[in-house]
Enzyme design. Sequence first.
Site, mmCIF file in Angstrom:
data_model
loop_
_atom_site.group_PDB
_atom_site.id
_atom_site.type_symbol
_atom_site.label_atom_id
_atom_site.label_comp_id
_atom_site.label_asym_id
_atom_site.label_seq_id
_atom_site.Cartn_x
_atom_site.Cartn_y
_atom_site.Cartn_z
ATOM 1 N N ALA A 9 37.234 27.867 34.882
ATOM 2 C CA ALA A 9 37.996 28.938 34.804
ATOM 3 C C ALA A 9 38.133 29.411 33.341
ATOM 4 C CB ALA A 9 39.484 28.332 35.521
ATOM 5 N N ARG A 15 35.339 42.504 34.874
ATOM 6 C CA ARG A 15 35.341 43.627 35.891
ATOM 7 C C ARG A 15 36.807 43.614 36.683
ATOM 8 N NH1 ARG A 15 31.102 43.320 40.054
ATOM 9 N NH2 ARG A 15 30.576 41.176 39.419
ATOM 10 N N GLY A 104 37.046 28.482 39.733
ATOM 11 C CA GLY A 104 38.458 28.668 39.965
ATOM 12 C C GLY A 104 38.484 30.224 40.576
ATOM 13 N N ASP A 105 37.348 30.697 40.514
ATOM 14 C CA ASP A 105 37.308 32.119 41.588
ATOM 15 C C ASP A 105 36.787 32.220 42.689
ATOM 16 O OD1 ASP A 105 34.926 31.851 40.716
ATOM 17 O OD2 ASP A 105 34.550 34.036 39.688
ATOM 18 N N TYR A 369 77.428 40.107 39.521
ATOM 19 C CA TYR A 369 76.777 40.198 38.134
ATOM 20 C C TYR A 369 77.836 40.876 37.168
ATOM 21 C CZ TYR A 369 73.188 40.402 34.412
ATOM 22 O OH TYR A 369 72.565 40.473 33.284
#
Length: 450
Positions: A9, A15, A104-105, A369
């Site tokens: 990885a 790209r 990892g891809d 909040y």
Amino acid sequence: MSNALVILAAGKGTRMNSDLPKVLHPIAQVPMLIHAMRAGSVLSPERTVIVTGHGSEAVAKAAMAEDEDVQIAVQEDQLGTAHAVAQARNALNGFDGDVVVLYGDTPFLQPDTLERMIEARSGNDLVILGFEAVDPARYGRLVMNGDVLERIVEFKDASDEERSITFCNSGLLACNAQLLFSLIDEVGNDNAAGEYYLTDVVEIARRRGLNVTAVACDEAQTLGVNSRADLAAADAVFQARARAELLDLGVTLMAPETVYLAADTVVGRDTVIEPNVVFGPGVTVESGAMIRAFSHLEGCHVSRGAVVGPYARLRPGAELAENTRVGNFVEIKNAEIAEGAKVNHLSYIGDASVGAATNIGAGTITCNYDGVMKHKTTIGANVFVGSNTMLVAPVTVGDGAMTATGTVVTRDVDPEALAVARAKQENKPGYARKLFDMLKAKKARRDKKA
Ligand code: UD1
Ligand code: MG
């Protein structure tokens, strides 16, 4: 036999044109790397090593959030896939089992494919995962001789004849860990890319008289992601699969192709999902619920018989009990809505609990909040909250109480009490006509000037 995983990885993913490391780009809302780790977990790896490089810290953090025992090996310069695997050497020191190298891809790998690779290891020293490519493009080509894999030739280095081979390298391999490192020691970088190719270990192993073979899987599993277009295509594949699974489980998807699912979305049978619904991570919808069109859900739980939407937003921590109603333009965050309660229109319920059978009127807001801290609103059972009530938290409304429309609730309301907090109405007879006359005269004077 014990197994280890090495997941590559380190690549930049040029790209992708992104500041985010490639392997952290999500598919079905889960980073690609985590898909790869989950696929690998079928091997019950004794050690998992992630080789990081570009964006190392972020990648390591994401990996450790999934599995705190992963080891990180940093590859400072990306000199090729063999060099990447070599970085795992220290982490696998003393480990004599099998190592499976994944990318990892490559997030679509199926668990049984890895099991088949490990099976093929008995009788083979090195096993490569290949696939028949519809368009072999720039993949490495597997040069087979019967069942024996002789070598892998990278596209850049291949002859025309070799380029006509359609059996391609997925990049995955299985091998004894120490043997793999000794093969990698012999890999050089004298090739078209000037890189240390992991694929060269095949030829080196064959030279040593070792047995090498390739196991095949279908191409969809080896889909690698290199660009945003690939990412979109990979996501589409995942979505198609996940929708088909839900349909099989007995979930009605009125327009399946418009429902966007996360990798961990759970939906029970006989639930109906209308068109254009988005599921973020961490959603569970029980059986027999209804998710109406254009709703967005993440980190929430919807019980049996609940109806959500159209146009509802359930954020993390939304807990809807049975037979609740959450209608259009309602946002629920970190709040429990008890059985049979209704929040039907234009409301925000955050950091709150709403008791059973309570009705929240249109336009109600929990003002949770104060600009610095979040506070809780507690609304009891059988309460009627009038439209456009502002509940300024922290505040409690007791069981069976009521708030008048337009009330700003700043103090606790006792059970069965009515809270009214709004300016008294005054009607002035004839005033509207006088005001209109005055305004019309003013406009006439202005038009004359112009
Ligand atoms: C590689 C294979 C090719 C195969 C293809 C399948 C080699 C030499 N080639 O080519 O045969 O068909 O994958 O997709 O192995 N990486 C690092 N460090 C590096 C280089 C790469 O961690 O120094 C990682 C990348 O981040 C990526 C993976 O290794 O996850 C593959 O690298 P990539 O550059 O995409 O290899 P390909 O040229 O596609
Ligand atoms: Mg690649």
